[in-house]
Design a protein around this motif. Sequence first.
Motif, PDB file in Angstrom:
ATOM      1  N   GLU A   4     -36.413 113.562-124.954  1.00 17.27           N
ATOM      2  CA  GLU A   4     -36.012 112.205-125.291  1.00 17.27           C
ATOM      3  C   GLU A   4     -36.130 111.944-126.791  1.00 17.27           C
ATOM      4  O   GLU A   4     -35.254 111.339-127.405  1.00 17.27           O
ATOM      5  N   GLU A   5     -37.221 112.407-127.422  1.00 12.33           N
ATOM      6  CA  GLU A   5     -37.400 112.232-128.867  1.00 12.33           C
ATOM      7  C   GLU A   5     -36.288 112.949-129.624  1.00 12.33           C
ATOM      8  O   GLU A   5     -35.783 112.441-130.623  1.00 12.33           O
ATOM      9  N   GLY A   6     -35.900 114.133-129.172  1.00  8.77           N
ATOM     10  CA  GLY A   6     -34.812 114.869-129.813  1.00  8.77           C
ATOM     11  C   GLY A   6     -33.498 114.131-129.706  1.00  8.77           C
ATOM     12  O   GLY A   6     -32.719 114.073-130.657  1.00  8.77           O
ATOM     13  N   ARG A  11     -29.424 110.832-132.409  1.00 10.62           N
ATOM     14  CA  ARG A  11     -28.595 109.620-132.486  1.00 10.62           C
ATOM     15  C   ARG A  11     -28.805 108.934-133.840  1.00 10.62           C
ATOM     16  O   ARG A  11     -27.859 108.458-134.454  1.00 10.62           O
ATOM     17  N   LEU A  12     -30.051 108.851-134.280  1.00 13.86           N
ATOM     18  CA  LEU A  12     -30.327 108.236-135.578  1.00 13.86           C
ATOM     19  C   LEU A  12     -29.663 109.018-136.707  1.00 13.86           C
ATOM     20  O   LEU A  12     -29.101 108.433-137.637  1.00 13.86           O
ATOM     21  N   ARG A  13     -29.697 110.330-136.623  1.00 11.30           N
ATOM     22  CA  ARG A  13     -29.039 111.167-137.621  1.00 11.30           C
ATOM     23  C   ARG A  13     -27.520 110.922-137.590  1.00 11.30           C
ATOM     24  O   ARG A  13     -26.878 110.835-138.631  1.00 11.30           O
ATOM     25  N   SER A  14     -26.959 110.772-136.399  1.00 13.81           N
ATOM     26  CA  SER A  14     -25.527 110.495-136.274  1.00 13.81           C
ATOM     27  C   SER A  14     -25.170 109.173-136.940  1.00 13.81           C
ATOM     28  O   SER A  14     -24.144 109.072-137.623  1.00 13.81           O
TER      29      SER A  14
END
Length: 126
Positions: A4-6, A11-14
């Motif tokens: 889940e953390e990955g 998503r944040l990186r995207s």
Amino acid sequence: MNKEEGFIRNRLRSFKFAFAGAWALIRKEPSVQVQAGTGILVTLAGIYFEIDRIEWIFQILAMGLVLSAEGLNTAIEKISDFIHPEFHVKIGEIKDVSAGAVTFAALAALGVGIFIYAPRVAALFN
């Protein structure tokens, strides 16, 4: 790091890349600068004329539609130029169709703007 953390980190990186791309469009593309400037002007007009909630929704959607179409048009033009840097009739047709899509979006946004602002501007002169 669990699964889940990955997922969240990816998503944040995207989003980071997406915002960088949006900022690059605004910084480097004159057509996007014109549309963004127009968006700022109609936003100020919305504040001045105190447009209602539904009008804000339509205005925001119209601005998003035009900016999205401009971004996609820019991407298509850049891909086309990369694939075939010299003039080619088919590449020209692809670019024309892409620009035509922006025209449809801009005309739709213009229609939204007319429906929202024409009565208010007319009222200023009555």
